[in-house]
Design a protein around this motif. Sequence first.
Motif, mmCIF file in Angstrom:
data_model
loop_
_atom_site.group_PDB
_atom_site.id
_atom_site.type_symbol
_atom_site.label_atom_id
_atom_site.label_comp_id
_atom_site.label_asym_id
_atom_site.label_seq_id
_atom_site.Cartn_x
_atom_site.Cartn_y
_atom_site.Cartn_z
ATOM 1 N N CYS A 9 -4.360 3.218 9.512
ATOM 2 C CA CYS A 9 -4.210 4.615 9.445
ATOM 3 C C CYS A 9 -5.394 5.279 10.047
ATOM 4 O O CYS A 9 -5.209 6.261 10.914
ATOM 5 C CB CYS A 9 -3.922 5.256 7.973
ATOM 6 N N CYS A 36 0.853 -1.244 -0.036
ATOM 7 C CA CYS A 36 0.070 -0.137 -0.089
ATOM 8 C C CYS A 36 0.975 1.222 0.056
ATOM 9 O O CYS A 36 0.404 2.463 -0.045
ATOM 10 C CB CYS A 36 -0.952 0.086 1.297
ATOM 11 N N CYS A 57 -6.568 -1.661 5.409
ATOM 12 C CA CYS A 57 -6.241 -2.669 6.450
ATOM 13 C C CYS A 57 -6.824 -2.060 7.885
ATOM 14 O O CYS A 57 -6.940 -2.791 9.032
ATOM 15 C CB CYS A 57 -4.754 -2.849 6.666
HETATM 16 S S1 SF4 Z 1 -4.772 1.919 6.357
HETATM 17 FE FE1 SF4 Z 1 -2.472 2.606 6.146
HETATM 18 S S2 SF4 Z 1 -1.353 0.794 6.300
HETATM 19 FE FE2 SF4 Z 1 -3.345 0.081 5.912
HETATM 20 S S3 SF4 Z 1 -3.682 -0.281 3.675
HETATM 21 FE FE3 SF4 Z 1 -4.066 1.669 4.189
HETATM 22 S S4 SF4 Z 1 -2.405 3.054 3.771
HETATM 23 FE FE4 SF4 Z 1 -1.687 0.934 4.046
#
Ligand code: SF4
Length: 642
Positions: free
Chosen positions: A618, A607, A615
């Motif tokens: 973030c 990513c 996921c």
């Molecule tokens: S939430 Fe953050 S770590 Fe997870 S897939 Fe998205 S950008 Fe990547």
Amino acid sequence: MTVESVFPRLEALLPHVQKPIQYVGGELNSTVKDWDACDVRWALMYPDAYEVGLPNQGTMILYEVLNEREGVLAERTYSVWPDLEALMREHGVPQFTVDAHRPVAAFDVFGLSFSTELGYTNMLTALDLAGIPLEAKDRTVDHPVVLAGGHAAFNPEPIADFIDAAVIGDGEQAVLDITEIVRAWKAEGRPGGRDELLLRLAKTGGVYIPRFYDVEYLPDGRIGRVVPNRPGVPWRVSKHTVMDLDEWPYPKQPLVPLAETVHERMSVEIFRGCTRGCRFCQAGMITRPVRERSITGIGEMVEKGLKATGFEEVGLLSLSSADHSEIADITKGLADRYAEDKVGLSLPSTRVDAFNIDLANELSRNGRRSGLTFAPEGGSERIRKVINKMVSEEDLINTVGAAYGNGWRQVKLYFMCGLPTETDEDVLQIGTMAKNVIAKGREVTGTNDIRCTVSIGGFVPKPHTPFQWAPQLSAEATDERLAKLRDSIRGDRKFGKNIGFRYHDGKPGIVEGLLSRGDRRIGAVIRAVYEDGGRFDGWREYFSYDRWMACAEKGLAGTGVDVDWYTTRERTYEEVLPWDHLDSGLDKDWLWEDWQDALEEVEVEDCRWTPCFDCGVCPQMDTTIQIGPTGKKLLPLTVVNS
Ligand code: SF4
């Protein structure tokens, strides 16, 4: 209250033990502060021998962060070898710190950093030697708060009885916040005793206090639910994430060991986290998102660190160092700057696809051209899809071919055995890959003198990964599969002699699996192993599988569950996992989908370079992926007049 050094009593014992130098302290860059001038005191332990514990970056960083604070002191303690343990017991010498040889029981906080679950019995040895009750419930206001951190604390349930608290995630800011809470509570005259202090820590939402949670079990042995048992305690505890690594340029003054240790170099962590998404990799999952240190920040750390230590090698640390967005500039800049001083550079962790020969040439410019190590992890293309290791055999062979062409002669390959859905065929292909590597080397160099070593470890499913639901392969099946591979390699007349073969038997992996995915019922097993003499379980010469199995049978009697239930059993979507109330930021539904993708051999992109695939980390942790390029250069060089 002045706390006396135990050194006079310890010194008398040292002539009778192996490697006494590891207990004397006084390392370059170590710190001893005035006890009475400080009001919060930490004893930091890496629960393994000095030679493994001293180079541990996590402990070194916290030691410095705490000691830099006015009124706060931190000292280090390591596991003592069984020879010294016996003498300490005989002569009544308690667990001590190596800095000022103060008894660990006199500190306010006893913080342990666990990189592996196999350190749990060493914690019990240290507690007992320190005179601190093994179980948290037996401690009084006069005992330190026993606090666990590190990767193996992301599921602290198996040690829930023995610790007062656990912190998950980055420790730098967390230890300072905890220090302030301890300081205030002490200044107020310790109101409400130990309970009140722990409650204040729990209410922050970032410190897990196991005894404030009750675990309810279903009749079939699974967990029904985990509930806070007092008001103000959060349902879930969150991990800590330090966003700007440049603000934390630690260690600034790395410790220089007195005795031989596993690494004799200075290390600089160049970024934290990994978003490649290898499904077996707990470190990658729990340290998301990626946060890079800037190129100039790295340059300054290297410069100051070398000055402070005199080391001649710099390790650029991270989970996959060649993935730093400016790695080419970093290595070139450092190799240029230190060309005259012959400072060697190393990337202890490198992926095949992120590796290139320019990088390798920069790394070896000032030093030796030693062996190259890659970790394809899985032997077959199919299994590499399952684990999301996105490396093709073609990539690997091309990379290795280029390395041989540039003068390298030794290649080491790491693999795992027992990965989900794996068959004998997948493992046998490890041998095929090694042969292809050697064939390529022979072709490129025109010589037959090419070696390839394969090193294989047993796969252990870990919490907070898509494989947390997967069945682990039994020790017997692992051993059988590896024996087949060994026979097929040895039986090969053309290549067999040039392939080195190293593997671990499947037994330690089963104990690691039991401890990794265990719940509170495993505490009785750990205690029984400790009481039966279990120490240094990460060391082959001390590890006893039979002892663990015998103690597990005893410790789990009457619970309806056993070692297989914890290890080789597959979990379902509905099951409450022992660590579900510890929030690593990863969305459980996303992890489940990724597990289903694994079973269907579907890969997921990194990513960092593609759009977010949700996921959960973030948004949940209010963080972002943080990568360059910064556009800065490590140079201009400080001009050297020769
Ligand atoms: S939430 Fe953050 S770590 Fe997870 S897939 Fe998205 S950008 Fe990547």
